[in-house]
Scaffold this motif. Sequence first.
Motif, PDB file in Angstrom:
ATOM      1  N   VAL A 222     -19.716 -11.220   2.091  1.00 16.48           N
ATOM      2  CA  VAL A 222     -18.230 -11.216   1.219  1.00 16.48           C
ATOM      3  C   VAL A 222     -16.888  -9.733   2.274  1.00 16.48           C
ATOM      4  N   PRO A 223     -16.255 -10.702   2.926  1.00 12.89           N
ATOM      5  CA  PRO A 223     -15.031  -9.699   3.340  1.00 12.89           C
ATOM      6  C   PRO A 223     -14.186  -9.356   2.321  1.00 12.89           C
ATOM      7  N   HIS A 224     -14.663  -7.990   3.105  1.00  7.66           N
ATOM      8  CA  HIS A 224     -13.918  -7.150   1.453  1.00  7.66           C
ATOM      9  C   HIS A 224     -13.774  -5.590   2.819  1.00  7.66           C
ATOM     10  N   ILE A 225     -12.091  -4.813   2.034  1.00  5.30           N
ATOM     11  CA  ILE A 225     -11.786  -3.612   2.840  1.00  5.30           C
ATOM     12  C   ILE A 225     -11.803  -2.395   1.472  1.00  5.30           C
ATOM     13  N   ARG A 226     -12.368  -1.297   2.314  1.00  2.00           N
ATOM     14  CA  ARG A 226     -12.000  -0.086   1.330  1.00  2.00           C
ATOM     15  C   ARG A 226     -11.225   0.653   1.109  1.00  2.00           C
ATOM     16  N   LEU A 227     -10.583   0.953   0.617  1.00  2.00           N
ATOM     17  CA  LEU A 227      -8.915   1.492   1.028  1.00  2.00           C
ATOM     18  C   LEU A 227      -9.526   2.993   0.225  1.00  2.00           C
ATOM     19  N   ALA A 228      -8.348   4.247   0.779  1.00  8.13           N
ATOM     20  CA  ALA A 228      -8.476   5.282   0.042  1.00  8.13           C
ATOM     21  C   ALA A 228      -6.900   5.630  -0.828  1.00  8.13           C
ATOM     22  N   PRO A 229      -6.619   5.978  -1.438  1.00  4.27           N
ATOM     23  CA  PRO A 229      -5.573   6.438  -2.886  1.00  4.27           C
ATOM     24  C   PRO A 229      -4.021   6.369  -1.323  1.00  4.27           C
ATOM     25  N   GLY A 230      -3.552   5.806  -1.818  1.00  5.89           N
ATOM     26  CA  GLY A 230      -2.036   5.124  -1.260  1.00  5.89           C
ATOM     27  C   GLY A 230      -1.975   5.007   0.614  1.00  5.89           C
ATOM     28  N   ALA A 231      -3.377   4.324   1.307  1.00  8.06           N
ATOM     29  CA  ALA A 231      -3.722   4.068   2.280  1.00  8.06           C
ATOM     30  C   ALA A 231      -3.018   2.964   2.591  1.00  8.06           C
ATOM     31  N   VAL A 232      -2.569   2.473   4.084  1.00  9.56           N
ATOM     32  CA  VAL A 232      -2.478   1.059   4.152  1.00  9.56           C
ATOM     33  C   VAL A 232      -3.068   0.485   5.425  1.00  9.56           C
ATOM     34  N   PRO A 233      -3.354  -0.939   5.084  1.00  9.80           N
ATOM     35  CA  PRO A 233      -4.297  -0.824   6.018  1.00  9.80           C
ATOM     36  C   PRO A 233      -3.778  -1.389   7.003  1.00  9.80           C
TER      37      PRO A 233
END
Length: 163
Positions: free
Chosen positions: A74-85
């Motif tokens: 399941v394609p997903h991304i985890r981002l820290a607060p305020g992060a821009v991928p």
Amino acid sequence: QKAAGPQGMFRRRMSVRTMTEVSFHFNVADRLSYACRLLRKATRKGAKVAVVASTPTLSALDRVLWTFEATEFVPHIRLAPGAVPAARLRATPIWLLEAAADAPDHDVLLNLAQDVPAGFERFDRIIEIVSTTEAERETGRERWKHYAGRGYPITRHQASPDA
């Protein structure tokens, strides 16, 4: 206005903006496994979903998304607060976030947090998963009251005993 086609949890809306739809899934034995199944279904239907939760819940969900199905991803991304991928990751359909405000223009918001997420109104749909524990049921009732008190349309789903 809804797009033509099969009716389902992850349908896309056309350009006319209507009130956010709220879906509650009650009596879920394992919230993370249930969330994985919902997210898998969403990606199969082409929906983009932002998932909001606490840091520990997001860490656990990230792990489960990698392992819950041996033959699928399941394609997903985890981002820290305020992060821009990175630009190449922006099309990822599932985003795991601590705040809904950090989400891009996604169709659905899956709330695994205990409170109503700030900014949920900008999503077409919000999904709430409530487990069988009394504490979760109580916070789920509070979130239900919040949405109902503001006139949001609410759909109730009872999970099957094995969910």
